[in-house]
Design a protein around this motif. Structure first.
Motif, short mmCIF file in Angstrom:
data_model
loop_
_atom_site.label_atom_id
_atom_site.label_comp_id
_atom_site.label_asym_id
_atom_site.label_seq_id
_atom_site.Cartn_x
_atom_site.Cartn_y
_atom_site.Cartn_z
N LEU A 709 0.83 -1.19 0.00
CA LEU A 709 0.00 0.00 0.00
C LEU A 709 0.87 1.25 0.00
O LEU A 709 1.96 1.26 0.58
N PRO A 710 0.41 2.32 -0.64
CA PRO A 710 1.19 3.56 -0.67
C PRO A 710 1.20 4.23 0.71
O PRO A 710 0.33 3.97 1.55
N PRO A 711 2.17 5.10 0.97
CA PRO A 711 2.20 5.82 2.25
C PRO A 711 0.91 6.58 2.50
O PRO A 711 0.30 7.13 1.58
N ALA A 712 0.48 6.59 3.76
CA ALA A 712 -0.79 7.21 4.14
C ALA A 712 -0.57 8.12 5.34
O ALA A 712 0.43 8.00 6.07
N PRO A 713 -1.50 9.05 5.59
CA PRO A 713 -1.36 9.93 6.76
C PRO A 713 -1.34 9.12 8.05
O PRO A 713 -2.07 8.14 8.21
N GLN A 714 -0.51 9.59 8.97
CA GLN A 714 -0.37 8.90 10.25
C GLN A 714 -0.13 9.93 11.34
O GLN A 714 0.66 10.87 11.15
N LEU A 715 -0.81 9.77 12.46
CA LEU A 715 -0.64 10.69 13.60
C LEU A 715 0.46 10.15 14.49
O LEU A 715 0.34 9.07 15.07
N LYS A 716 1.53 10.90 14.60
CA LYS A 716 2.67 10.47 15.41
C LYS A 716 2.62 11.17 16.76
O LYS A 716 2.54 12.39 16.85
N LEU A 717 2.68 10.37 17.82
CA LEU A 717 2.65 10.89 19.19
C LEU A 717 4.06 10.91 19.76
O LEU A 717 4.81 9.95 19.64
N THR A 718 4.39 12.04 20.40
CA THR A 718 5.69 12.19 21.07
C THR A 718 5.44 12.59 22.51
O THR A 718 4.71 13.55 22.79
N LEU A 719 6.03 11.86 23.42
CA LEU A 719 5.83 12.12 24.85
C LEU A 719 6.82 13.16 25.36
O LEU A 719 8.02 13.06 25.11
N ASP A 720 6.29 14.16 26.04
CA ASP A 720 7.13 15.13 26.74
C ASP A 720 7.54 14.48 28.06
O ASP A 720 6.82 14.53 29.06
N ARG A 721 8.71 13.86 28.06
CA ARG A 721 9.11 13.05 29.20
C ARG A 721 9.32 13.88 30.47
O ARG A 721 8.99 13.42 31.57
#
Length: 857
Positions: A709-721
């Motif tokens: 499948l082609p690349p698709a939108p993705q929500l990336k989460l980053t934790l403020d440690r």
């Protein structure tokens, strides 16, 4: 030996009858299929990791398993794929490898990897199983008046149908196109916050109260003297109703009130998986696929499955019926029928030719009796070697007819010649003839064996094909030689008479025409002998012309065949939801059904041979019987491709299944682009784009496309440690809270209608539709480094609950929803086919050239 059977013709008949009966019994016991199982044995490892994206599945599951795949006997290569929530590794073994042994060895290696796998993967279970060579049939249930919803139909399949069908001898595996029931707990994060609870608290309480206890017995030995009664003690069992789950106590207050599961969640008896939507001609249905076990008789298994479904049908709800949207035995029956018809025509033609040339009914009757006996003997040999009744073995028998007839005719003509020239009686003429031709018959058989048997010694898939074809001819030839030295002379001695059929008008006309042709041939031979250089030059020209044509004729492993069905793959824009995909498939399906060749269209949304997801789908198109349509499968695919590529909101790709099951998902070739230098997937995608661009302009290649499948939108989460640490929140708690809300998490099991089913927990649909959902997910505040309970004000609450949005940063990125690997390297699979007039070898060479030119350094 011939003299023995000439004196004992009854004994020759007895042997012939034994061979015939043995062949009949062997024929009934042999498995029937379109082609032999030439695909290399395969073992698949399936893993489920709900909530994980393709990259996480690859790093935490696939690579861990790959590192353990060493030391497995006869392993040629393996390929892997990871997608959102699931991953698989398929191992390919050398031809002839015992699939059961390969599966056991693979299972042992997977066991070594389990301690390093994520806990959720182990809880969901790792499946190691043999991969069969394709679906034998698809069985579906539908409600004639649509009164029974598809959820109920899916549960009927899982609860009442799959197990009985799986127990049928010859059924290797069943695959449901859907899911069974599950107790779904849909959390409401707003209510959780109001009660100052987290999703983890709910998970722990449900697991703690939905349990099965073993409570022992009263009075068991050793017991006190005089004990007269022994009684088992039972306790509460696992839950079985929706109401029991709703009343799970989450918390009790000092004033006697309590918080129950129904106060913070909606409990529903729903499906375990909502990823698929299955329809037939736009009508919701439920169904499953049946796969054969190795060596099983496809026709017998299909018959048994249909019979078992008829037995189960009375237990279905009113208005529910079963049907077959796909049945591969139609093609198998048609293919075998055509070859059998050809076999019958060959026997009839041989009889007619012998009658015309021998002009003796008695002489013609002898090879007519010998040919079926030799063919029955071939079935005995096929059973001994473990072959099946298929197009290749039957075609070998068709060609063997000529050899069988030749042996018989050599004996008959020799006997008739001696009877005519020396005026001996049939028995004496047969004795004398066999002393002259026994050695030539044996020599001919040995020479032909030297031609065919080495062909059967090749290795790999090609060797498997030639083995069944060549050995069938060799076995028929061996029986033919034996019968030429036993039954044929016995028949000649008893059936032949000096008189012939009267020369009627037909025979007279034939004899005159034949004599004229013979005289013309003799004159041409004399002419050629006088002009040898001219004929040798002509021979050289023909030789060169043949060599030139040989180099120009396109080649392939096996030609494409009209199997009575075809497939289509749907690819929507990245990020497309299932309802949009469903609507697209509905529109395309209506146009497909307008074609005169289409019988039915089976639609599966959420699954495709190039990956799974809400933006993909599959069409399984059943064509009408061969005699009720004009267009072939290839012609229909051209029509369907025009429809698929003309759509504005998506794309449909149509192709045939591979002619030989197990060698790819559809016709054409497959190619792997590997990243062996760790250049990274972006570099691989760049090389792939350059290759696809040049392949589109190539005069040799056609339909080259990636199998992912082609690349698709993705929500990336980053934790403020730092922020999380200051609030007393552990990293594991934060991401577990996200998983418990967004991913379907397996809780434990419950009992429903006598079956053990899963309990699954997830946030309700309205609370996970956008990135703003993070603002509604809360965790109880932890303890700071100073030992104080964290509290804060401002835009955040002061009730001890921390919104996840305060410690998580969300950014939209683009990532591949599926990732492939080959032999432990990141890879992209490409597929395509050669243009008409070009060979598969030319296409593969062209692809190799394009890869070498465009691969990153």
């Amino acid at each position: 030996m011939p003299q023995f059977f000439i004196d004992r013709p009854v004994f020759a008949w007895v042997i012939a009858i034994i061979i015939t009966l043995g062949g009949v019994f062997a024929m009934r016991a042999l498995p029937a299929e379109a082609y032999p199982d030439v695909a290399p044995p395969q073992v698949s490892i399936q893993a489920s990791y709900p909530g994980a994206n393709a990259d996480v599945v690859e790093r935490t599951v696939i690579q861990v398993i790959e590192q353990q795949l060493t030391g497995i006997d006869n392993l040629m290569y393996f390929q892997a794929s990871s997608s959102n929530g699931a991953g698989s590794v398929t191992l390919f073994f050398e031809s002839g490898t015992n699939a059961d042994t390969a599966a056991v060895q693979t299972q042992n290696r997977v066991t070594l990897a389990e301690p390093r796998l994520p806990r959720d993967v182990v809880l969901n279970g790792l499946r190691v199983q043999k991969v069969n060579s394709g679906f034998l049939m698809a069985v579906s249930l539908r409600s004639k008046d649509n009164s029974v919803p598809s959820d109920v139909l899916n549960n009927i399949v899982a609860a009442q149908v799959l197990d009985p069908i799986s127990r049928i001898p010859g059924v290797g595996q069943t695959e449901q196109f859907g899911a069974e029931y599950s107790m779904r707990i849909w959390l409401n994060p707003d209510k959780l916050r109001s009660f100052k609870m987290s999703a983890a608290d709910v998970l722990a309480k449900v697991r703690g109260q939905n349990v099965q206890f073993a409570t022992g017995a009263l009075g068991e030995q050793p017991a006190v003297d005089g004990q007269q009664v022994v009684a088992p003690v039972s306790a509460e069992a696992q839950f079985s109703t929706k109401e029991e789950f709703e009343n799970v106590i989450l918390r009790t207050e000092p004033n006697g009130t309590s918080v129950r599961l129904k106060d913070v969640a909606r409990v529903q008896l729903g499906l375990n998986n909502y990823a698929f939507d299955v329809r037939l001609d736009n009508q919701p249905v439920a169904g499953f696929g049946v796969l054969l076990s190795p060596g099983a008789n496809a026709l017998e298994v299909a018959k048994a499955v249909k019979q078992r479904m008829d037995e189960l049908a009375p237990s279905f709800p009113h208005g529910v019926e079963w049907f077959l949207p796909f049945d591969a035995t139609i093609f198998i029956n048609a293919a075998i029928h055509e070859v059998v018809v050809t076999l019958g025509i060959a026997v009839v033609l041989v009889f007619i030719v012998m009658l015309v040339f021998l002009q003796s009914f008695r002489a013609t009757l002898i090879p007519t009796l010998v040919v079926p006996v030799a063919l029955m003997g071939a079935f005995i040999g096929m059973a001994v070697f473990g072959f099946s009744i298929n197009q290749l073995t039957l075609f070998g028998m068709v060609l063997a007819i000529g050899i069988v007839v030749d042996d018989a005719i050599v004996v008959i003509e020799s006997v008739e010649r001696i009877m005519r020239e020396e005026h001996l009686p049939p028995k004496e003429a047969t004795r004398k003839a066999m002393t002259q031709i026994t050695n030539p018959i044996i020599a001919i058989s040995v020479v032909l064996a030297a031609v065919f048997i080495p062909s059967a010694l090749q290795s790999g898939s090609v060797g498997m094909i030639y083995q069944q074809f060549a050995m069938t001819i060799a076995i028929s030839m061996a029986f033919s030689a034996f019968l030429a030295l036993s039954l044929t002379p016995a028949l000649c001695a008893t059936l032949l008479r000096p008189e012939h059929l009267k020369e009627n008008r037909f025979f007279a006309l034939f004899n005159r025409s034949y004599d004229k042709t013979q005289r013309t041939y003799i004159r041409s031979v004399k002419f050629s002998l006088r002009h040898q250089r001219f004929w040798l030059a002509g021979f050289a020209v023909l030789l060169l012309l043949g060599g030139f044509v040989f180099t120009r004729v396109p080649g392939s492993f096996v030609p494409e065949e009209d199997q009575g069905f075809t497939i289509g793959m749907v690819l929507m824009p990245p990020g497309t939801s299932q309802p949009r995909t469903r609507e697209f498939m509905r529109k395309v399906s209506e146009q497909l059904r307008s074609h005169e060749a289409v019988d039915s269209v089976f639609e599966v949304t959420g699954f495709s041979f190039i990956g799974s997801g809400e933006g993909v789908g599959m069409f399984f198109i059943m064509l009408k019987d061969y005699g009720h349509r004009q267009a072939t499968a290839t012609e229909f695919n051209q029509f369907a491709s025009g429809i698929g590529f003309s759509q504005a909101d998506g794309m449909g790709i149509f192709a045939n299944f591979p002619t030989i099951p197990g060698l790819g998902d559809f016709g054409g070739f497959e190619f792997w682009l590997e990243d062996r230098k760790a250049a990274g997937r972006p570099a691989m995608y760049g090389a792939m784009g350059a290759i696809l661009g040049k392949a589109g302009a190539s005069p040799i290649l056609e339909g080259v496309q990636p199998r992912e499948l082609p690349p698709a939108p993705q929500l990336k989460l980053t934790l403020d440690r730092e922020q999380a640490q200051s609030m007393g929140l552990a990293i594991d708690d934060v991401y577990s809270a996200v998983q418990l809300m967004l991913a379907p998490v397996y809780v434990n099991d419950f009992i429903f209608e006598g079956r053990v089913l899963r309990v699954t927990m997830q946030a309700d649909a309205p609370f996970r539709m956008s990135e703003d959902s993070l603002n509604r997910f809360y965790l109880p505040a932890g303890t700071t480094a100073e030992g104080n309970r964290f509290s804060f004000s401002g835009d955040t609450a002061t009730d001890g609950m921390v919104p996840l949005s305060s410690v998580l940063r969300a950014n939209w990125t683009v990532a591949a929803p599926s990732q492939a690997r080959f032999n432990g390297f990141p890879a992209i699979q490409l597929s395509g086919k050669n243009k008409p007039g070009k060979s598969t070898g030319e296409a593969m060479s062209e692809m190799e050239r394009l890869v070498n030119e465009n691969a990153p350094n």
